[in-house]
Design a protein around this motif. Structure first.
Motif, PDB file in Angstrom:
ATOM      1  N   GLY A 128      34.472  24.913  42.565  1.00  0.00           N
ATOM      2  CA  GLY A 128      34.960  26.268  42.749  1.00  0.00           C
ATOM      3  C   GLY A 128      36.241  26.494  41.987  1.00  0.00           C
ATOM      4  N   VAL A 129      36.658  27.755  41.922  1.00  0.00           N
ATOM      5  CA  VAL A 129      37.925  28.122  41.296  1.00  0.00           C
ATOM      6  C   VAL A 129      38.907  28.476  42.405  1.00  0.00           C
ATOM      7  CG1 VAL A 129      39.103  29.707  39.733  1.00  0.00           C
ATOM      8  CG2 VAL A 129      36.766  28.994  39.245  1.00  0.00           C
ATOM      9  N   THR A 130      40.047  27.799  42.416  1.00  0.00           N
ATOM     10  CA  THR A 130      41.004  27.995  43.502  1.00  0.00           C
ATOM     11  C   THR A 130      42.428  27.985  42.969  1.00  0.00           C
ATOM     12  OG1 THR A 130      41.761  27.114  45.632  1.00  0.00           O
ATOM     13  CG2 THR A 130      41.134  25.523  43.963  1.00  0.00           C
ATOM     14  N   ASP A 131      43.331  28.613  43.700  1.00  0.00           N
ATOM     15  CA  ASP A 131      44.760  28.542  43.376  1.00  0.00           C
ATOM     16  C   ASP A 131      45.500  27.730  44.431  1.00  0.00           C
ATOM     17  OD1 ASP A 131      44.684  30.235  45.532  1.00  0.00           O
ATOM     18  OD2 ASP A 131      45.630  31.937  44.522  1.00  0.00           O
ATOM     19  N   GLY A 135      48.889  26.197  42.432  1.00  0.00           N
ATOM     20  CA  GLY A 135      49.418  27.550  42.344  1.00  0.00           C
ATOM     21  C   GLY A 135      48.819  28.337  41.208  1.00  0.00           C
ATOM     22  N   THR A 136      48.148  27.642  40.288  1.00  0.00           N
ATOM     23  CA  THR A 136      47.413  28.292  39.204  1.00  0.00           C
ATOM     24  C   THR A 136      45.930  28.092  39.453  1.00  0.00           C
ATOM     25  OG1 THR A 136      47.512  26.291  37.852  1.00  0.00           O
ATOM     26  CG2 THR A 136      49.275  27.910  37.558  1.00  0.00           C
ATOM     27  N   LEU A 137      45.113  28.942  38.864  1.00  0.00           N
ATOM     28  CA  LEU A 137      43.672  28.856  39.078  1.00  0.00           C
ATOM     29  C   LEU A 137      43.101  27.646  38.348  1.00  0.00           C
ATOM     30  CD1 LEU A 137      42.887  32.648  38.746  1.00  0.00           C
ATOM     31  CD2 LEU A 137      42.612  31.258  40.805  1.00  0.00           C
ATOM     32  N   SER A 138      42.397  26.813  39.084  1.00  0.00           N
ATOM     33  CA  SER A 138      41.856  25.583  38.522  1.00  0.00           C
ATOM     34  C   SER A 138      40.591  25.199  39.274  1.00  0.00           C
ATOM     35  CB  SER A 138      42.891  24.448  38.614  1.00  0.00           C
ATOM     36  OG  SER A 138      43.278  24.245  39.967  1.00  0.00           O
ATOM     37  N   LYS A 139      39.920  24.183  38.769  1.00  0.00           N
ATOM     38  CA  LYS A 139      38.683  23.683  39.376  1.00  0.00           C
ATOM     39  C   LYS A 139      39.001  22.853  40.615  1.00  0.00           C
ATOM     40  CE  LYS A 139      35.447  19.921  38.668  1.00  0.00           C
ATOM     41  NZ  LYS A 139      35.058  18.803  37.782  1.00  0.00           N
ATOM     42  N   TYR A 164      38.129  31.790  35.105  1.00  0.00           N
ATOM     43  CA  TYR A 164      36.788  31.230  35.302  1.00  0.00           C
ATOM     44  C   TYR A 164      36.067  31.114  33.962  1.00  0.00           C
ATOM     45  CZ  TYR A 164      32.226  30.541  37.634  1.00  0.00           C
ATOM     46  OH  TYR A 164      31.017  30.044  38.088  1.00  0.00           O
ATOM     47  N   ASN A 165      36.177  32.161  33.144  1.00  0.00           N
ATOM     48  CA  ASN A 165      35.527  32.137  31.833  1.00  0.00           C
ATOM     49  C   ASN A 165      36.061  30.998  30.971  1.00  0.00           C
ATOM     50  OD1 ASN A 165      34.116  34.372  32.646  1.00  0.00           O
ATOM     51  ND2 ASN A 165      35.035  35.794  31.199  1.00  0.00           N
ATOM     52  N   GLU A 166      37.381  30.795  31.004  1.00  0.00           N
ATOM     53  CA  GLU A 166      37.979  29.738  30.189  1.00  0.00           C
ATOM     54  C   GLU A 166      37.565  28.361  30.697  1.00  0.00           C
ATOM     55  OE1 GLU A 166      39.667  27.866  27.208  1.00  0.00           O
ATOM     56  OE2 GLU A 166      39.489  30.060  27.353  1.00  0.00           O
ATOM     57  N   LEU A 167      37.494  28.179  31.996  1.00  0.00           N
ATOM     58  CA  LEU A 167      37.069  26.895  32.562  1.00  0.00           C
ATOM     59  C   LEU A 167      35.626  26.580  32.180  1.00  0.00           C
ATOM     60  CD1 LEU A 167      38.659  27.204  36.120  1.00  0.00           C
ATOM     61  CD2 LEU A 167      39.266  25.495  34.390  1.00  0.00           C
ATOM     62  N   ILE A 173      34.381  23.210  34.075  1.00  0.00           N
ATOM     63  CA  ILE A 173      33.652  23.551  35.290  1.00  0.00           C
ATOM     64  C   ILE A 173      32.221  23.929  34.922  1.00  0.00           C
ATOM     65  CG2 ILE A 173      34.166  26.050  35.336  1.00  0.00           C
ATOM     66  CD1 ILE A 173      34.728  25.752  38.344  1.00  0.00           C
ATOM     67  N   LYS A 174      31.296  23.656  35.808  1.00  0.00           N
ATOM     68  CA  LYS A 174      29.892  23.960  35.544  1.00  0.00           C
ATOM     69  C   LYS A 174      29.627  25.459  35.643  1.00  0.00           C
ATOM     70  CE  LYS A 174      27.974  19.569  37.247  1.00  0.00           C
ATOM     71  NZ  LYS A 174      29.247  18.913  37.620  1.00  0.00           N
ATOM     72  N   ALA A 175      28.532  25.878  35.062  1.00  0.00           N
ATOM     73  CA  ALA A 175      28.098  27.271  35.196  1.00  0.00           C
ATOM     74  C   ALA A 175      27.884  27.602  36.663  1.00  0.00           C
ATOM     75  CB  ALA A 175      26.801  27.485  34.411  1.00  0.00           C
ATOM     76  N   GLY A 176      27.951  28.887  36.982  1.00  0.00           N
ATOM     77  CA  GLY A 176      27.777  29.248  38.386  1.00  0.00           C
ATOM     78  C   GLY A 176      27.774  30.733  38.627  1.00  0.00           C
ATOM     79  N   TYR A 177      28.275  31.108  39.790  1.00  0.00           N
ATOM     80  CA  TYR A 177      28.209  32.491  40.247  1.00  0.00           C
ATOM     81  C   TYR A 177      29.612  33.053  40.442  1.00  0.00           C
ATOM     82  CZ  TYR A 177      23.374  31.261  41.362  1.00  0.00           C
ATOM     83  OH  TYR A 177      22.062  30.839  41.287  1.00  0.00           O
TER      84      TYR A 177
END
Length: 229
Positions: A128-131, A135-139, A164-167, A173-177
């Motif tokens: 998932g993508v979390t902060d 504190g920054t968005l990451s996997k 999310y697009n950059e990850l 990060i794997k493809a997803g929703y």
């Protein structure tokens, strides 16, 4: 659910009502799991204030002030487990410490309804993508009941979509929703069964990488406000 729900939109309970409608009983035993918020009192109070008005039997699970004798027995007596939002990393660490992650896996195998919002959405996927880590968005690695990755708040937080697009583009990060606030993805047997929304303009996407480019495929969404309540 990507965002909103009973805490943010107490006058729009379409997604919460949809979850309850999936139970195979008229009055489903519905357990709120607010670990990601640190069992915030106002979150728990809002849950009871809301769900006491709906057709269900509400309860909650506290790991900070344990309200059970046998954790496994307490969890598995319910029909629906509803995970709240907050810090995903803290939640997953505490679940592992209590071995709640393995109990949730058993609940899934018993075909209990597992639901959640934001952190409570991310947690069921492989990634998932979390902060909540730096504190920054990451996997973040999650429970893996569902394959691929998940990104909530796609339209609700301006950094979610580009991060999310950059990850995905970098292969980190794997493809997803990805889902806007007010969208829920409904999976059955690890397959997407439906995308439903509490906002008529909210959208859901499959996001993947092809030839080093990020591709978004918009999913059909059923607006729940068009249904007879």
């Amino acid at each position: 659910m990507g965002g909103r729900g009973f805490l943010m939109e107490p006058d729009n309970l379409l997604l919460d009502q949809y979850i309850l409608s999936q139970a195979h009983t008229n009055v489903p035993k519905t357990c709120f799991i607010p670990t990601a918020s640190g069992d915030a009192d106002n979150y728990i109070e809002k849950f009871y204030e809301t769900f006491n008005k709906l057709t269900c039997e509400p309860s909650h699970l506290s790991l900070f002030s344990p309200n059970f004798i046998d954790l496994k027995a307490y969890v598995l007596q319910h029909d629906i487990l509803y995970v709240g939002g907050g810090k995903t990393s803290n939640m997953l660490l505490l679940w592992k410490e209590w071995e709640l992650d393995t109990i949730l896996k058993e609940a899934y195998e018993k075909r209990m309804i597992l639901a959640g919002i934001s952190a409570g959405s991310i947690c069921w996927f492989g990634e998932g993508v979390t902060d909540s880590t730096s504190g920054t968005l990451s996997k973040i690695d999650c429970l893996g009941f569902l394959t691929g990755s998940n990104c909530p708040h796609y339209d609700g937080e301006r950094n979610r979509r580009p991060s999310y697009n950059e990850l995905i583009k970098s292969g980190e990060i794997k493809a997803g929703y990805a889902v806007d606030d007010g969208i829920a993805l409904h999976f059955k047997n690890e397959e997407l069964s439906a995308s439903v929304g509490s906002r008529p303009t909210a959208k859901a996407y499959v996001v993947n990488r092809k030839a080093n480019k990020v591709m978004e495929r918009e999913l059909p969404v059923t607006y729940l406000g068009d249904r007879k309540q």
